[in-house]
Design a protein around this motif. Structure first.
Motif, PDB file in Angstrom:
ATOM      1  N   ARG A  71       3.416   6.635 -15.357  1.00 40.56           N
ATOM      2  CA  ARG A  71       4.243   5.427 -15.227  1.00 40.56           C
ATOM      3  C   ARG A  71       3.366   4.219 -14.889  1.00 40.56           C
ATOM      4  O   ARG A  71       2.298   4.364 -14.303  1.00 40.56           O
ATOM      5  N   PRO A  72       3.854   3.022 -15.189  1.00 42.90           N
ATOM      6  CA  PRO A  72       3.196   1.821 -14.682  1.00 42.90           C
ATOM      7  C   PRO A  72       3.560   1.590 -13.217  1.00 42.90           C
ATOM      8  O   PRO A  72       4.653   1.958 -12.769  1.00 42.90           O
ATOM      9  N   ALA A  73       2.643   1.014 -12.464  1.00 43.22           N
ATOM     10  CA  ALA A  73       2.874   0.739 -11.043  1.00 43.22           C
ATOM     11  C   ALA A  73       1.932  -0.372 -10.608  1.00 43.22           C
ATOM     12  O   ALA A  73       0.946  -0.679 -11.286  1.00 43.22           O
ATOM     13  N   THR A  74       2.232  -0.962  -9.447  1.00 39.34           N
ATOM     14  CA  THR A  74       1.358  -1.992  -8.906  1.00 39.34           C
ATOM     15  C   THR A  74       1.206  -1.784  -7.412  1.00 39.34           C
ATOM     16  O   THR A  74       1.919  -0.986  -6.784  1.00 39.34           O
ATOM     17  N   THR A  75       0.254  -2.506  -6.840  1.00 33.82           N
ATOM     18  CA  THR A  75       0.016  -2.518  -5.403  1.00 33.82           C
ATOM     19  C   THR A  75      -0.705  -3.826  -5.089  1.00 33.82           C
ATOM     20  O   THR A  75      -0.851  -4.683  -5.963  1.00 33.82           O
ATOM     21  N   HIS A  76      -1.148  -4.009  -3.869  1.00 35.88           N
ATOM     22  CA  HIS A  76      -1.900  -5.212  -3.518  1.00 35.88           C
ATOM     23  C   HIS A  76      -3.121  -5.322  -4.426  1.00 35.88           C
ATOM     24  O   HIS A  76      -3.835  -4.350  -4.643  1.00 35.88           O
ATOM     25  N   LEU A  91       0.810  -1.214   0.000  1.00 27.36           N
ATOM     26  CA  LEU A  91       0.000   0.000   0.000  1.00 27.36           C
ATOM     27  C   LEU A  91       0.844   1.264   0.000  1.00 27.36           C
ATOM     28  O   LEU A  91       0.303   2.366  -0.169  1.00 27.36           O
ATOM     29  N   GLY A  92       2.152   1.141   0.157  1.00 26.30           N
ATOM     30  CA  GLY A  92       3.018   2.306   0.045  1.00 26.30           C
ATOM     31  C   GLY A  92       2.924   2.974  -1.317  1.00 26.30           C
ATOM     32  O   GLY A  92       3.287   4.152  -1.463  1.00 26.30           O
ATOM     33  N   THR A  93       2.426   2.233  -2.326  1.00 27.93           N
ATOM     34  CA  THR A  93       2.248   2.827  -3.647  1.00 27.93           C
ATOM     35  C   THR A  93       1.294   4.015  -3.595  1.00 27.93           C
ATOM     36  O   THR A  93       1.425   4.957  -4.378  1.00 27.93           O
ATOM     37  N   GLU A 120      10.860   0.523 -12.764  1.00 27.70           N
ATOM     38  CA  GLU A 120      10.977   1.630 -13.693  1.00 27.70           C
ATOM     39  C   GLU A 120      12.345   2.298 -13.596  1.00 27.70           C
ATOM     40  O   GLU A 120      12.495   3.458 -13.970  1.00 27.70           O
ATOM     41  N   GLY A 121      13.320   1.590 -13.050  1.00 27.23           N
ATOM     42  CA  GLY A 121      14.668   2.132 -12.940  1.00 27.23           C
ATOM     43  C   GLY A 121      14.858   2.933 -11.675  1.00 27.23           C
ATOM     44  O   GLY A 121      15.424   2.443 -10.698  1.00 27.23           O
ATOM     45  N   ASP A 122      14.364   4.172 -11.669  1.00 29.31           N
ATOM     46  CA  ASP A 122      14.535   5.038 -10.501  1.00 29.31           C
ATOM     47  C   ASP A 122      13.354   4.972  -9.551  1.00 29.31           C
ATOM     48  O   ASP A 122      13.422   5.476  -8.432  1.00 29.31           O
ATOM     49  N   ILE A 123      12.241   4.355  -9.987  1.00 31.97           N
ATOM     50  CA  ILE A 123      11.061   4.182  -9.145  1.00 31.97           C
ATOM     51  C   ILE A 123      10.563   2.752  -9.312  1.00 31.97           C
ATOM     52  O   ILE A 123      10.376   2.282 -10.437  1.00 31.97           O
ATOM     53  N   LEU A 124      10.339   2.065  -8.193  1.00 32.69           N
ATOM     54  CA  LEU A 124       9.863   0.686  -8.236  1.00 32.69           C
ATOM     55  C   LEU A 124       8.683   0.543  -7.290  1.00 32.69           C
ATOM     56  O   LEU A 124       8.650   1.174  -6.219  1.00 32.69           O
ATOM     57  N   THR A 125       7.728  -0.295  -7.662  1.00 30.23           N
ATOM     58  CA  THR A 125       6.557  -0.552  -6.825  1.00 30.23           C
ATOM     59  C   THR A 125       6.312  -2.047  -6.769  1.00 30.23           C
ATOM     60  O   THR A 125       6.659  -2.777  -7.706  1.00 30.23           O
ATOM     61  N   SER A 126       5.708  -2.511  -5.664  1.00 32.88           N
ATOM     62  CA  SER A 126       5.483  -3.951  -5.531  1.00 32.88           C
ATOM     63  C   SER A 126       4.060  -4.246  -5.121  1.00 32.88           C
ATOM     64  O   SER A 126       3.328  -3.372  -4.636  1.00 32.88           O
TER      65      SER A 126
END
Length: 341
Positions: free
Chosen positions: A141-146, A127-129, A171-177
């Protein structure tokens, strides 16, 4: 006077941390956060051993004072937001549920923007996204979360390309999980990316977790089979189809059973389900195959035929496209034998 070649302009681009590595990790903790997710970057980066990189981990109270978790425990974070400055890697491990309270504090958002502008790699787990989304750094940008909150993220921040079916986005300088253990996958990926597979494998062994998981988040998403409305021919037809997925079902045949023309049936179907009859049938067949793989030990060939596919070969590409892994890999994780292990 002799001539001289013009000097090239200075390179003002952020450093390539994927090549140079990182050593200082700032972890931003917010109030009322889930305890497990909050502990993930500390578990991955915090333990010091001779066979692992030595990270300087700074645990930061993003809102000042002790950090209360959603379990009622209170954590004493030794750093404040000033410790973000100078960090190579800044991690937002989680956030309270987006429906609980207002947005992240402006001071924390500005610290994240400043860190990114200064060349730090910025990361969000689970949820930090939502915190990174509030900074604007994820726009375009593309991103993900729960997966449970992916729809909410997309509706709150329409400029983000939300990918609900992956474990993480680099995304190199920004990552999401993705959620929970997806954060472990991303942190191990960061170690592998910057410090090599041997370092990542050592940390993974210490955590008793795979250094890399096949597939994506899609295999963990629960897609319950919705019960169709009964009492009218259309709802009764959908219910009948769900009970006879092993048969050869044609859309024309379903329309006739529902006492509708094909055009009326298609229109009513899209209004009720948001998709076409053919796509709905394929989706329900894969869902049925999932349940059989989870609850029986029947061979995959028989599972495929019970779900309406001609063979296991015919099932496999549709299953992989929808779930993210092969039927065999899915059974190894979620089947009865896997659960017993």
């Amino acid at each position: 006077m002799g001539s001289s070649a013009a000097l090239p302009p200075p390179d003002l681009s952020p450093p390539d941390l994927s090549a140079a590595g990182f050593s200082t990790v700032a972890v931003l903790m917010f109030d009322r956060i889930p305890l497990f997710e909050a502990s993930v970057p500390i578990a991955v980066f915090g333990e010091r051993r001779d066979d692992r990189p030595d990270f300087d981990v700074r645990v930061i109270s993003a809102e000042g004072g002790p950090v209360r978790t959603d379990a009622g425990m209170t954590l004493a974070a030794p750093y404040d937001l000033d410790a973000v400055d100078g960090a190579d890697l800044v991690v937002v491990p989680t956030w309270r549920r987006p429906t609980d309270g207002g947005p992240p504090p402006d001071e924390a958002l500005e610290a994240l923007r400043r860190a990114h502008a200064g060349g730090a790699t910025v990361v969000s787990l689970c949820l930090g996204t939502f915190v990174l989304a509030a900074t604007g750094l994820l726009d375009g940008r593309p991103a993900t979360t729960h997966w449970r909150y992916a729809g909410l993220l997309a509706s709150m921040y329409p400029r983000i390309e939300v990918r609900p079916d992956v474990l993480y986005v680099d995304e190199g300088d920004i990552l999401t999980s993705a959620g929970s253990t997806g954060g472990i996958d991303l942190c191990l990926h960061l170690v592998r990316r910057s410090h090599g597979a041997q370092a990542a494998n050592s940390i993974a062994r210490g955590l008793v977790t795979p250094p890399h998981r096949a597939g994506g988040q899609a295999q963990y998403i629960d897609h319950p089979v919705q019960a169709p409305a009964t009492g009218d021919p259309f709802g009764d037809t959908l219910d009948w189809a769900l009970r006879h997925l092993d048969r050869e079902l044609s859309v024309d045949g379903l329309a006739a059973r529902a006492l509708m023309s094909r055009r009326t049936f298609d229109r009513r179907f899209r209004q009720a389900t948001g998709t076409t009859p053919a796509q709905w049938l394929l989706h329900q067949r894969v869902l049925h195959a999932q349940r059989l793989l989870e609850t029986t030990d029947e061979p995959v060939e028989r599972v495929a035929r019970s779900a309406g596919f001609a063979s296991a070969v015919a099932l496999r590409p549709h299953f992989r496209r929808q779930v993210g892994v092969s039927p065999t890999a899915y059974r190894e994780t979620f089947g009865m034998a896997g659960q017993a292990r």
